[in-house]
Design a protein around this motif. Structure first.
Motif, PDB file in Angstrom:
ATOM      1  N   LYS A 145       0.841  -1.207   0.000  1.00 52.13           N
ATOM      2  CA  LYS A 145       0.000   0.000   0.000  1.00 52.13           C
ATOM      3  C   LYS A 145       0.870   1.249   0.000  1.00 52.13           C
ATOM      4  O   LYS A 145       0.627   2.191  -0.778  1.00 52.13           O
ATOM      5  CB  LYS A 145      -0.910  -0.011   1.233  1.00 52.13           C
ATOM      6  CG  LYS A 145      -1.740   1.249   1.416  1.00 52.13           C
ATOM      7  CD  LYS A 145      -2.601   1.178   2.662  1.00 52.13           C
ATOM      8  CE  LYS A 145      -1.807   1.379   3.932  1.00 52.13           C
ATOM      9  NZ  LYS A 145      -2.670   1.415   5.133  1.00 52.13           N
ATOM     10  N   HIS A 146       1.885   1.271   0.853  1.00 49.51           N
ATOM     11  CA  HIS A 146       2.757   2.432   0.945  1.00 49.51           C
ATOM     12  C   HIS A 146       3.559   2.632  -0.340  1.00 49.51           C
ATOM     13  O   HIS A 146       3.766   3.766  -0.781  1.00 49.51           O
ATOM     14  CB  HIS A 146       3.696   2.293   2.140  1.00 49.51           C
ATOM     15  CG  HIS A 146       3.035   2.574   3.450  1.00 49.51           C
ATOM     16  ND1 HIS A 146       3.294   3.694   4.205  1.00 49.51           N
ATOM     17  CD2 HIS A 146       2.100   1.879   4.136  1.00 49.51           C
ATOM     18  CE1 HIS A 146       2.559   3.680   5.306  1.00 49.51           C
ATOM     19  NE2 HIS A 146       1.827   2.572   5.296  1.00 49.51           N
ATOM     20  N   ALA A 147       4.013   1.547  -0.952  1.00 49.14           N
ATOM     21  CA  ALA A 147       4.739   1.658  -2.223  1.00 49.14           C
ATOM     22  C   ALA A 147       3.841   2.251  -3.298  1.00 49.14           C
ATOM     23  O   ALA A 147       4.267   3.115  -4.087  1.00 49.14           O
ATOM     24  CB  ALA A 147       5.262   0.291  -2.649  1.00 49.14           C
ATOM     25  N   ALA A 148       2.582   1.814  -3.345  1.00 47.65           N
ATOM     26  CA  ALA A 148       1.629   2.360  -4.313  1.00 47.65           C
ATOM     27  C   ALA A 148       1.336   3.826  -4.019  1.00 47.65           C
ATOM     28  O   ALA A 148       1.180   4.643  -4.942  1.00 47.65           O
ATOM     29  CB  ALA A 148       0.345   1.534  -4.299  1.00 47.65           C
ATOM     30  N   PHE A 149       1.258   4.189  -2.740  1.00 52.10           N
ATOM     31  CA  PHE A 149       1.089   5.595  -2.368  1.00 52.10           C
ATOM     32  C   PHE A 149       2.222   6.437  -2.963  1.00 52.10           C
ATOM     33  O   PHE A 149       1.993   7.482  -3.587  1.00 52.10           O
ATOM     34  CB  PHE A 149       1.105   5.742  -0.844  1.00 52.10           C
ATOM     35  CG  PHE A 149      -0.179   5.436  -0.139  1.00 52.10           C
ATOM     36  CD1 PHE A 149      -1.378   5.326  -0.813  1.00 52.10           C
ATOM     37  CD2 PHE A 149      -0.190   5.268   1.239  1.00 52.10           C
ATOM     38  CE1 PHE A 149      -2.572   5.066  -0.145  1.00 52.10           C
ATOM     39  CE2 PHE A 149      -1.363   5.009   1.925  1.00 52.10           C
ATOM     40  CZ  PHE A 149      -2.561   4.902   1.230  1.00 52.10           C
ATOM     41  N   LEU A 150       3.460   5.993  -2.736  1.00 50.63           N
ATOM     42  CA  LEU A 150       4.611   6.767  -3.202  1.00 50.63           C
ATOM     43  C   LEU A 150       4.658   6.834  -4.730  1.00 50.63           C
ATOM     44  O   LEU A 150       4.968   7.897  -5.292  1.00 50.63           O
ATOM     45  CB  LEU A 150       5.895   6.145  -2.666  1.00 50.63           C
ATOM     46  CG  LEU A 150       6.214   6.414  -1.193  1.00 50.63           C
ATOM     47  CD1 LEU A 150       7.336   5.508  -0.707  1.00 50.63           C
ATOM     48  CD2 LEU A 150       6.581   7.879  -0.974  1.00 50.63           C
ATOM     49  N   ALA A 151       4.368   5.736  -5.402  1.00 51.50           N
ATOM     50  CA  ALA A 151       4.365   5.732  -6.870  1.00 51.50           C
ATOM     51  C   ALA A 151       3.320   6.694  -7.411  1.00 51.50           C
ATOM     52  O   ALA A 151       3.546   7.381  -8.420  1.00 51.50           O
ATOM     53  CB  ALA A 151       4.112   4.322  -7.389  1.00 51.50           C
ATOM     54  N   THR A 152       2.174   6.762  -6.739  1.00 54.16           N
ATOM     55  CA  THR A 152       1.121   7.691  -7.150  1.00 54.16           C
ATOM     56  C   THR A 152       1.589   9.133  -6.969  1.00 54.16           C
ATOM     57  O   THR A 152       1.385   9.986  -7.850  1.00 54.16           O
ATOM     58  CB  THR A 152      -0.161   7.445  -6.337  1.00 54.16           C
ATOM     59  OG1 THR A 152      -0.592   6.096  -6.519  1.00 54.16           O
ATOM     60  CG2 THR A 152      -1.272   8.398  -6.763  1.00 54.16           C
ATOM     61  N   CYS A 153       2.218   9.408  -5.842  1.00 54.64           N
ATOM     62  CA  CYS A 153       2.732  10.770  -5.593  1.00 54.64           C
ATOM     63  C   CYS A 153       3.794  11.152  -6.625  1.00 54.64           C
ATOM     64  O   CYS A 153       3.828  12.302  -7.102  1.00 54.64           O
ATOM     65  CB  CYS A 153       3.309  10.865  -4.186  1.00 54.64           C
ATOM     66  SG  CYS A 153       2.074  10.746  -2.875  1.00 54.64           S
ATOM     67  N   LYS A 154       4.653  10.210  -6.967  1.00 54.60           N
ATOM     68  CA  LYS A 154       5.689  10.484  -7.972  1.00 54.60           C
ATOM     69  C   LYS A 154       5.045  10.815  -9.311  1.00 54.60           C
ATOM     70  O   LYS A 154       5.449  11.766  -9.995  1.00 54.60           O
ATOM     71  CB  LYS A 154       6.604   9.267  -8.093  1.00 54.60           C
ATOM     72  CG  LYS A 154       7.838   9.470  -8.956  1.00 54.60           C
ATOM     73  CD  LYS A 154       8.873  10.338  -8.260  1.00 54.60           C
ATOM     74  CE  LYS A 154      10.155  10.468  -9.058  1.00 54.60           C
ATOM     75  NZ  LYS A 154      10.944   9.215  -9.073  1.00 54.60           N
ATOM     76  N   ARG A 155       4.048  10.067  -9.692  1.00 51.59           N
ATOM     77  CA  ARG A 155       3.342  10.281 -10.952  1.00 51.59           C
ATOM     78  C   ARG A 155       2.664  11.656 -10.976  1.00 51.59           C
ATOM     79  O   ARG A 155       2.700  12.374 -11.982  1.00 51.59           O
ATOM     80  CB  ARG A 155       2.314   9.168 -11.138  1.00 51.59           C
ATOM     81  CG  ARG A 155       1.155   9.455 -12.071  1.00 51.59           C
ATOM     82  CD  ARG A 155       1.556   9.457 -13.512  1.00 51.59           C
ATOM     83  NE  ARG A 155       0.373   9.606 -14.369  1.00 51.59           N
ATOM     84  CZ  ARG A 155       0.422   9.758 -15.678  1.00 51.59           C
ATOM     85  NH1 ARG A 155       1.584   9.782 -16.302  1.00 51.59           N
ATOM     86  NH2 ARG A 155      -0.677   9.887 -16.386  1.00 51.59           N
ATOM     87  N   MET A 156       2.040  12.022  -9.849  1.00 55.10           N
ATOM     88  CA  MET A 156       1.261  13.259  -9.791  1.00 55.10           C
ATOM     89  C   MET A 156       2.090  14.465  -9.375  1.00 55.10           C
ATOM     90  O   MET A 156       1.559  15.567  -9.283  1.00 55.10           O
ATOM     91  CB  MET A 156       0.091  13.078  -8.818  1.00 55.10           C
ATOM     92  CG  MET A 156      -0.857  11.949  -9.201  1.00 55.10           C
ATOM     93  SD  MET A 156      -1.587  12.143 -10.839  1.00 55.10           S
ATOM     94  CE  MET A 156      -2.586  13.610 -10.586  1.00 55.10           C
ATOM     95  N   GLN A 157       3.373  14.242  -9.101  1.00 52.06           N
ATOM     96  CA  GLN A 157       4.274  15.307  -8.636  1.00 52.06           C
ATOM     97  C   GLN A 157       3.779  15.918  -7.327  1.00 52.06           C
ATOM     98  O   GLN A 157       3.858  17.128  -7.109  1.00 52.06           O
ATOM     99  CB  GLN A 157       4.445  16.380  -9.721  1.00 52.06           C
ATOM    100  CG  GLN A 157       5.083  15.836 -10.992  1.00 52.06           C
ATOM    101  CD  GLN A 157       5.331  16.910 -12.034  1.00 52.06           C
ATOM    102  OE1 GLN A 157       4.612  17.906 -12.114  1.00 52.06           O
ATOM    103  NE2 GLN A 157       6.378  16.724 -12.832  1.00 52.06           N
TER     104      GLN A 157
END
Length: 326
Positions: free
Chosen positions: A136-148
């Motif tokens: 879940k946390h990895a997906a959170f971070l990947a989403t933040c990276k994508r959305m800047q």
């Protein structure tokens, strides 16, 4: 805080909660009281035992809906993440090497490091990747990276990521996100306090296969139940035994949620004292009443989850009753 009146059961006849008795060599030892409710996609309470308005934090049963933003943001597609990545994003896993690797892959494809995970390193382990919420946390971070979006504060409730999670849950429940009450879960991420009927509604949506993002997540969980929990764990065993017909996701403090896939029905369970053994016993009992699994499958599952130790047995009394107040 207030809730949509569609979840109300005010003025309807009370229905007793279920009871789970633990016996040792046939002698009564412990008793658990359990509330349960079945809802459809419109939020209608179809069947209930106990109080469908019982308030509780949904805990890790929220994970598929937290992972929804991973899909809707385009982060999952940008990283070419497969169903295994989606399954681990929804997981409360055992920290096994295979599960930790899947969480790591999400980070690696987004050029992120495991040190950026803000879930704790479990006692006796070497890395936060081994925490049950690392996917879940990895997906959170990947989403933040994508959305800047900022990476350092991704767990704060006012962070754009968490605001999107709450917004989408509110949309599924048909209520303003501002009316949802959040608190910090043990992994550091926000979780939500909901009525039991609202949890059932969320899982009715998850199993209905009508919303593309949720359908994609449910398909991933069903395809890879070994990643969602772990060998011998309830969610993994139930989904594997159900052959794609039942989706299962538990949470701490006696929360268990299930979907009958393709039928738009959600079942939510809350044990008053938070006992995991009781929620598993009730889930099997109610799946028998609802005919969600075959008698042979339920008998096999009962051997594993209704007899925790030699001479010890869990016995469930009570049943879901049709709600006639709709």
């Amino acid at each position: 805080m207030s809730f949509s009146s569609s979840f109300g059961t005010s003025g309807r006849p009370s229905v007793p909660p279920l009871e789970v008795r633990l016996t040792r060599n046939g002698i009564h030892e412990s008793l658990h009281r359990v509330h349960a409710v079945v809802c459809d996609q419109r939020g209608r309470v179809l069947m209930r035992a106990g109080d469908p308005q019982q308030l509780s934090f949904i805990r890790s049963a929220l994970k598929p809906f937290q992972a929804q933003v991973f899909v809707s943001s385009g982060a999952a597609d940008q990283g070419n993440h497969d169903d295994r990545a989606l399954a681990i994003a929804c997981a409360s896993h055992a920290g096994e090497a295979e599960q930790a690797r899947e969480a790591f892959k999400i980070l690696w494809k987004s050029d992120l490091e495991s040190e950026q995970l803000q879930c704790p390193t479990p006692k006796g382990r070497q890395s936060p990747l081994e925490h049950n919420c690392s996917g879940k946390h990895a997906a959170f971070l990947a989403t933040c990276k994508r959305m800047q979006w900022p990476l350092e504060s991704y767990l704060q409730l006012d962070h754009p990521l968490q605001q999107q999670v709450v917004k989408r849950v509110g949309e599924l429940l048909g209520m303003p996100a501002a009316e949802l009450l959040a608190a910090r879960d043990d992994c550091g991420a926000p979780t939500l306090q909901l009525q039991l009927s609202q949890m059932a509604l969320l899982f009715a949506h998850l199993g209905a296969s009508e919303q593309p993002e949720l359908e994609r997540l449910s398909r991933a969980m069903l395809a890879h139940p070994d990643l969602v929990a772990g060998e011998g764990r309830f969610d993994t065993v139930v989904m594997r035994s159900g052959h794609g017909q039942v989706l299962s996701k538990g949470g701490a403090e006696g929360i268990q949620c299930l979907s009958r896939v393709g039928e738009g029905l959600g079942l939510a369970i809350k044990v008053e004292d938070g006992a995991s053994r009781a929620k598993h016993a009730v889930a099997l009992h109610l799946m028998q009443q609802l005919e969600w699994l075959t008698p042979m499958t339920l008998e096999e599952l009962g051997q594993q989850f209704l007899h925790p130790n030699e001479g010890v047995k869990l016995e469930v009394s009570g049943e879901l009753r049709f709600d006639n107040g709709r």
